[in-house]
Scaffold this motif. Structure first.
Motif, PDB file in Angstrom:
ATOM      1  N   HIS A  43       0.814  -1.215   0.000  1.00  0.00           N
ATOM      2  CA  HIS A  43       0.000   0.000   0.000  1.00  0.00           C
ATOM      3  C   HIS A  43       0.851   1.271   0.000  1.00  0.00           C
ATOM      4  N   ASN A  44       2.150   1.131  -0.279  1.00  0.00           N
ATOM      5  CA  ASN A  44       2.964   2.344  -0.369  1.00  0.00           C
ATOM      6  C   ASN A  44       2.426   3.235  -1.480  1.00  0.00           C
ATOM      7  N   ILE A  45       2.430   4.524  -1.230  1.00  0.00           N
ATOM      8  CA  ILE A  45       1.800   5.473  -2.139  1.00  0.00           C
ATOM      9  C   ILE A  45       2.413   5.447  -3.535  1.00  0.00           C
ATOM     10  N   VAL A  46       3.666   4.980  -3.688  1.00  0.00           N
ATOM     11  CA  VAL A  46       4.268   4.969  -5.022  1.00  0.00           C
ATOM     12  C   VAL A  46       3.554   4.008  -5.967  1.00  0.00           C
ATOM     13  N   HIS A  47       2.858   3.008  -5.431  1.00  0.00           N
ATOM     14  CA  HIS A  47       2.107   2.100  -6.299  1.00  0.00           C
ATOM     15  C   HIS A  47       1.049   2.856  -7.101  1.00  0.00           C
ATOM     16  N   VAL A  48       0.598   3.974  -6.559  1.00  0.00           N
ATOM     17  CA  VAL A  48      -0.393   4.802  -7.248  1.00  0.00           C
ATOM     18  C   VAL A  48       0.253   6.041  -7.848  1.00  0.00           C
ATOM     19  N   ASP A  49       1.133   6.693  -7.090  1.00  0.00           N
ATOM     20  CA  ASP A  49       1.673   7.980  -7.514  1.00  0.00           C
ATOM     21  C   ASP A  49       2.741   7.847  -8.597  1.00  0.00           C
ATOM     22  N   VAL A  50       3.375   6.694  -8.691  1.00  0.00           N
ATOM     23  CA  VAL A  50       4.384   6.453  -9.730  1.00  0.00           C
ATOM     24  C   VAL A  50       3.993   5.176 -10.473  1.00  0.00           C
ATOM     25  N   PRO A  51       2.920   5.220 -11.242  1.00  0.00           N
ATOM     26  CA  PRO A  51       2.416   4.000 -11.886  1.00  0.00           C
ATOM     27  C   PRO A  51       3.390   3.488 -12.941  1.00  0.00           C
ATOM     28  N   ARG A  52       3.521   2.171 -12.988  1.00  0.00           N
ATOM     29  CA  ARG A  52       4.424   1.549 -13.943  1.00  0.00           C
ATOM     30  C   ARG A  52       3.661   0.574 -14.819  1.00  0.00           C
ATOM     31  N   GLY A  53       4.298   0.210 -15.934  1.00  0.00           N
ATOM     32  CA  GLY A  53       3.678  -0.759 -16.822  1.00  0.00           C
ATOM     33  C   GLY A  53       3.322  -0.148 -18.155  1.00  0.00           C
ATOM     34  N   TYR A  58      -2.338   3.817 -15.608  1.00  0.00           N
ATOM     35  CA  TYR A  58      -3.125   4.802 -14.858  1.00  0.00           C
ATOM     36  C   TYR A  58      -4.451   4.198 -14.401  1.00  0.00           C
ATOM     37  N   GLU A  59      -5.024   3.374 -15.250  1.00  0.00           N
ATOM     38  CA  GLU A  59      -6.255   2.683 -14.857  1.00  0.00           C
ATOM     39  C   GLU A  59      -5.989   1.746 -13.679  1.00  0.00           C
ATOM     40  N   ARG A  60      -4.854   1.035 -13.730  1.00  0.00           N
ATOM     41  CA  ARG A  60      -4.529   0.136 -12.617  1.00  0.00           C
ATOM     42  C   ARG A  60      -4.216   0.911 -11.344  1.00  0.00           C
ATOM     43  N   ALA A  61      -3.592   2.080 -11.479  1.00  0.00           N
ATOM     44  CA  ALA A  61      -3.347   2.922 -10.307  1.00  0.00           C
ATOM     45  C   ALA A  61      -4.666   3.361  -9.687  1.00  0.00           C
ATOM     46  N   ALA A  62      -5.607   3.747 -10.529  1.00  0.00           N
ATOM     47  CA  ALA A  62      -6.921   4.169 -10.032  1.00  0.00           C
ATOM     48  C   ALA A  62      -7.649   3.014  -9.356  1.00  0.00           C
ATOM     49  N   GLN A  63      -7.532   1.815  -9.921  1.00  0.00           N
ATOM     50  CA  GLN A  63      -8.170   0.647  -9.315  1.00  0.00           C
ATOM     51  C   GLN A  63      -7.568   0.345  -7.949  1.00  0.00           C
ATOM     52  N   LYS A 127       3.903  16.549 -19.797  1.00  0.00           N
ATOM     53  CA  LYS A 127       2.914  16.829 -18.772  1.00  0.00           C
ATOM     54  C   LYS A 127       1.778  15.818 -18.757  1.00  0.00           C
ATOM     55  N   THR A 128       1.759  14.895 -19.707  1.00  0.00           N
ATOM     56  CA  THR A 128       0.618  13.987 -19.767  1.00  0.00           C
ATOM     57  C   THR A 128       0.594  13.014 -18.602  1.00  0.00           C
ATOM     58  N   ASP A 129       1.740  12.677 -18.034  1.00  0.00           N
ATOM     59  CA  ASP A 129       1.781  11.702 -16.942  1.00  0.00           C
ATOM     60  C   ASP A 129       0.915  12.157 -15.772  1.00  0.00           C
ATOM     61  N   ARG A 130       1.170  13.363 -15.250  1.00  0.00           N
ATOM     62  CA  ARG A 130       0.398  13.831 -14.093  1.00  0.00           C
ATOM     63  C   ARG A 130      -1.053  14.079 -14.467  1.00  0.00           C
ATOM     64  N   LEU A 131      -1.294  14.534 -15.684  1.00  0.00           N
ATOM     65  CA  LEU A 131      -2.676  14.773 -16.101  1.00  0.00           C
ATOM     66  C   LEU A 131      -3.428  13.459 -16.202  1.00  0.00           C
ATOM     67  N   ASP A 132      -2.825  12.456 -16.835  1.00  0.00           N
ATOM     68  CA  ASP A 132      -3.482  11.154 -16.964  1.00  0.00           C
ATOM     69  C   ASP A 132      -3.747  10.531 -15.597  1.00  0.00           C
ATOM     70  N   LEU A 133      -2.804  10.705 -14.672  1.00  0.00           N
ATOM     71  CA  LEU A 133      -2.981  10.131 -13.333  1.00  0.00           C
ATOM     72  C   LEU A 133      -4.098  10.859 -12.585  1.00  0.00           C
ATOM     73  N   THR A 134      -4.163  12.172 -12.720  1.00  0.00           N
ATOM     74  CA  THR A 134      -5.220  12.928 -12.047  1.00  0.00           C
ATOM     75  C   THR A 134      -6.592  12.553 -12.598  1.00  0.00           C
ATOM     76  N   ILE A 135      -6.678  12.430 -13.906  1.00  0.00           N
ATOM     77  CA  ILE A 135      -7.951  12.037 -14.516  1.00  0.00           C
ATOM     78  C   ILE A 135      -8.370  10.642 -14.050  1.00  0.00           C
ATOM     79  N   ALA A 136      -7.416   9.716 -14.016  1.00  0.00           N
ATOM     80  CA  ALA A 136      -7.741   8.331 -13.652  1.00  0.00           C
ATOM     81  C   ALA A 136      -8.179   8.208 -12.194  1.00  0.00           C
ATOM     82  N   THR A 137      -7.467   8.894 -11.297  1.00  0.00           N
ATOM     83  CA  THR A 137      -7.745   8.742  -9.861  1.00  0.00           C
ATOM     84  C   THR A 137      -8.721   9.776  -9.331  1.00  0.00           C
ATOM     85  N   ALA A 138      -8.968  10.855 -10.094  1.00  0.00           N
ATOM     86  CA  ALA A 138      -9.779  11.980  -9.623  1.00  0.00           C
ATOM     87  C   ALA A 138      -9.297  12.446  -8.249  1.00  0.00           C
TER      88      ALA A 138
END
Length: 398
Positions: A43-53, A58-63, A127-138
């Motif tokens: 559950h470390n925050i990097v699993h979501v904040d630094v998504p890999r793959g 980004y969808e998996r980070a949001a999930q 800039k798409t990385d942070r934007l895509d992550l924000t959109i995915a996780t809201a």
């Protein structure tokens, strides 16, 4: 002047080992850092904040984020709150220091509109990385760091709130305290709104928040959603509330002799000993910079009248002196990191510079000026994961 509002914060639940799940900001982490943090806890925050793959990261980070909420690993405050954030440490001079600020929702303003001001030019960055992550996780996962020009914020934050988190990392004690009292919430909001907020760290995150806000407006037709603000840590612009270090310059694309030759037109160059951590203090004491190659060190002392019309900033001096060369510049905090770039051959030459003064930062704010990229390195770094801010969900983009 900017609006600064409380919100129902997302936090790790009581009982979660914060030392195992909290991380530094995403943009200071190496791949090895992310590996180590991810291995500490599922559950470390990097699993979501630094998504890999792949493209679905980004969808998996949001999930994962939603699963942590569903499982009770994360909780959401029942009511809007501000979070006082204190960082206590011993600075480079050996003096004890505490930085205190407040986490809340800072208004997202149009570029050039005032109220929230940049302090340096930004370098091109995807800039798409942070934007895509924000959109995915809201969710705003990591805060912008803002400096309030309003007098009295430190005093207003003296009284502790309800402690909801504490950890010690690298000699820095991080403490977060929830504030829900309506009168105190109103007092913080009103004080921050009396003067500008200068972005200290997180220019790109703030720019992404503007893009996200605009997408939400386009999708909803509304201007009253949580996307109108973004997560920010705001503290007062006073000397004992800031610890600023330099971000040094590393050069490639040309050989070291060409860099030195270009610098010689604007600086007196004198042989120097191999640098140590104490060298950085000598730069400030003697008003000079340090030129480095893999095998050489030399003091750079600005020549009289060499920088007429140039702001008294080392970064600006170097931009001016090297403007006619083909040198590519990279930015690196830390002496050991700079020396590593030289040893590896990633850089042919480097220049150690001095930290930017508080007076220059305030001048930048008051006169609407911009410093060269990477002029300041604020320390300690805020931790990611202590507070997150829900925002407006949007459909995933095609």
């Amino acid at each position: 002047m900017p609006r600064f509002l409380p919100f129902p914060a997302v936090r790790y639940a009581p009982g979660v080992d914060l030392d195992a799940v909290i991380a530094p900001p995403y943009d200071v982490l190496s791949d090895a850092d992310v590996d180590a943090l991810a291995a500490r806890d599922p559950h470390n925050i990097v699993h979501v904040d630094v998504p890999r793959g792949g493209e679905d990261r980004y969808e998996r980070a949001a999930q994962a984020w939603q699963a942590w909420l569903d499982e009770g690993v994360l909780t959401v405050d029942d009511e809007p709150s501000f979070t006082i954030y204190r960082m206590s440490f011993t600075d480079a001079t050996g003096a004890p220091r505490t930085i205190v600020g407040v986490l809340g929702g800072l208004e997202v303003v149009d570029e050039g509109a005032g109220g929230v001001l940049p302090h340096e030019r930004t370098t091109p960055k995807a800039k798409t990385d942070r934007l895509d992550l924000t959109i995915a996780t809201a969710t705003n996962l990591s805060p912008v760091w803002g400096l309030s020009l309003a007098t009295g914020l430190t005093t207003l934050l003296t009284e502790p709130g309800e402690e909801v988190g504490r950890l010690e990392v690298d000699g820095v004690t991080h403490v977060v305290e929830r504030v829900t009292d309506p009168e105190r919430l109103a007092a913080i909001t009103e004080l921050v709104a009396t003067d500008d907020v200068l972005i200290a760290d997180g220019h790109h995150r703030y720019a992404i928040s503007r893009t996200y806000r605009d997408e939400v407006r386009g999708a909803t037709g509304r201007t009253d959603t949580p996307a109108e603000q973004t997560l920010a840590f705001v503290n007062e612009l006073v000397d004992d509330q800031l610890s600023i270090e330099a971000i040094h310059r590393a050069y490639s694309g040309v050989d070291a002799a060409a860099v030195r030759e270009a610098l010689a037109a604007s600086f007196e160059i004198e042989e120097a000993p191999h640098p140590t951590p104490g060298t950085l203090a000598q730069l400030v004491e003697h008003g000079r910079l340090l030129f480095l190659t893999r095998d050489e060190a030399a003091w750079l002392t600005p020549k009289k009248d060499a920088f007429g019309g140039i702001r008294e900033l080392d970064g600006a001096y170097l931009e001016h002196a090297l403007a006619g060369t083909q040198a590519s510049v990279a930015y690196q905090h830390g002496l050991d990191q700079v020396l590593g770039l030289l040893r590896s051959g990633e850089a042919s030459a480097a220049v150690l510079i001095r930290p930017t003064s508080l007076a220059e930062i305030e001048k930048t704010a008051r006169f609407g000026l911009l410093m060269p990229p990477k002029s300041t390195f604020f320390t300690p770094k805020l931790r990611t994961g202590l507070v997150a801010r829900p925002t407006e969900p949007l459909p995933a983009r095609d």
